[in-house]
Design an enzyme around this catalytic site. Structure first.
Site, PDB file in Angstrom:
ATOM      1  N   ASP A  24      19.074  16.805   0.066  1.00 43.25           N
ATOM      2  CA  ASP A  24      18.582  16.933  -1.308  1.00 43.25           C
ATOM      3  C   ASP A  24      18.271  18.397  -1.644  1.00 43.25           C
ATOM      4  O   ASP A  24      17.193  18.717  -2.160  1.00 43.25           O
ATOM      5  CB  ASP A  24      17.324  16.079  -1.521  1.00 43.25           C
ATOM      6  CG  ASP A  24      17.474  14.663  -1.000  1.00 43.25           C
ATOM      7  OD1 ASP A  24      18.562  14.098  -1.157  1.00 43.25           O
ATOM      8  OD2 ASP A  24      16.503  14.129  -0.434  1.00 43.25           O
ATOM      9  N   GLU A 204      20.836   8.198  -9.157  1.00 44.68           N
ATOM     10  CA  GLU A 204      19.687   8.981  -8.723  1.00 44.68           C
ATOM     11  C   GLU A 204      20.068  10.460  -8.669  1.00 44.68           C
ATOM     12  O   GLU A 204      21.206  10.838  -8.932  1.00 44.68           O
ATOM     13  CB  GLU A 204      19.187   8.513  -7.346  1.00 44.68           C
ATOM     14  CG  GLU A 204      20.176   8.746  -6.221  1.00 44.68           C
ATOM     15  CD  GLU A 204      19.673   8.274  -4.862  1.00 44.68           C
ATOM     16  OE1 GLU A 204      18.710   7.495  -4.814  1.00 44.68           O
ATOM     17  OE2 GLU A 204      20.266   8.682  -3.834  1.00 44.68           O
TER      18      GLU A 204
END
Length: 326
Positions: A24, A204
């Site tokens: 991420d 997401e």
């Protein structure tokens, strides 16, 4: 399609993986410096690095700016931090569950904000501004923020308990301040296409890019294995971004697994620019297809960086994830 296998900036070649065991990832350029943050495999803290050059981030000292709580909220699953400069302060958005105690629920994932009013995010004091309250109190994560047209927006992923078979949709709202929504959020995307619903029905990890008279929002879809991929939402720059009808979705992924290049499950991307002004895609991926055991226990989603280009119609061309070269 982008076919070079080295990123070049200020005469330096950047290898991939760019930073190992950092999922991420986000790289922010501000004030002539680069800042890096990402999820750490222990899911227990938030880290930052800074350097004068992009290449310098690879070996820069990593500082822990915050650690999880021993009990209660913000006690587990510290995921997907993002660093943003808003007004005179620095803000980190992140997701967290509760501490793993007899009464804690590690899967009660919600979004939280840290603030630092220092000029230097690696100096000064980080304070907790609390949870981002949304109208529905449900699983929520991956908050990102961007300013456009004199307004600041928050985009994030959240579960709709009334939507059967879906894990998370993308929501957008205007911000009253960096940690408070100014109004009701709008669902701008839900996982409905085949490539968005492999193993899990997920949208997401949104990230915004405003260019060429449009607002682009990339996002990630499906499970976190080789099926993970990047989708794209697009709105006209002068449209009402809080009208779901303003957004169109690419019918196919815009960035995904390349078995030929040995890179699997690229996603949860961000954008930055090189010292030479080139647009760069920042993302994580694995270098093998099958993950042994629980993917959450696997640390091999490494940060990667590569350039991308623009098509004649003004839309981004991310190409394919490039082979490892280091």
């Amino acid at each position: 399609m982008t076919d070079n296998n080295l990123i070049r900036g200020s005469g330096a070649a950047f290898p991939n993986p760019f930073i190992r065991e950092r999922a991420d990832p986000q790289i922010l350029r501000h004030g002539g410096r680069y800042y890096f943050t990402a999820t750490v495999p222990a899911y227990d803290r938030i880290v930052l690095r800074t350097a004068a050059t992009l290449d310098g981030l690879r070996t820069a000292e990593e500082s822990t700016i915050w650690v999880r709580h021993a009990e209660g909220a913000m006690g587990s699953h510290i995921w997907a931090p993002e660093l943003h400069r808003i007004g005179g302060g620095w803000y980190v958005y992140f997701a967290a569950g509760e501490a793993d105690t007899a009464t804690g629920d590690v899967w009660r994932i919600r979004m939280y904000v840290l603030e630092n009013l220092s000029e230097d995010p690696l100096a000064g004091e980080w304070t907790e501004k609390g949870r981002i309250a949304t109208p529905v109190d449900s699983f929520s994560l991956d908050a990102t923020t961007f300013a456009h047209g004199g307004r600041r927006y928050l985009c994030w992923a959240q579960h709709d308990p009334g939507l059967a078979g879906s894990n998370t949709s993308l929501y957008l709202a205007e911000l009253a301040d960096p940690w408070t929504l100014a109004g009701d959020p709008v669902e701008i995307s839900r996982p409905e296409l085949d490539w968005e619903t492999v193993r899990f029905a997920v949208n997401e990890g949104p990230y915004a890019l405003v260019r060429n008279g449009r607002v682009f929002l990339t996002y990630s879809a499906s499970g976190t294995g080789a099926e993970y991929c990047v989708g794209l939402l697009t709105a006209d720059a002068d449209a009402d971004l809080l009208d779901a009808a303003s957004w169109s979705k690419s019918p196919v992924p815009v960035f995904g697994t390349s078995a030929a290049h040995g890179i699997y499950g690229p996603g949860h991307n961000a954008f930055t620019v090189g010292e030479d002004g080139r647009d760069l895609l920042v993302f994580h991926a694995r270098a093998y297809e099958e993950v042994a055991g629980d993917p959450l226990d696997n640390p091999d989603r490494h940060c990667r960086v590569q350039p991308f280009t623009w098509r004649e119609d003004g839309t981004p061309d991310f190409g394919l994830p490039l082979p490892e070269n280091a």
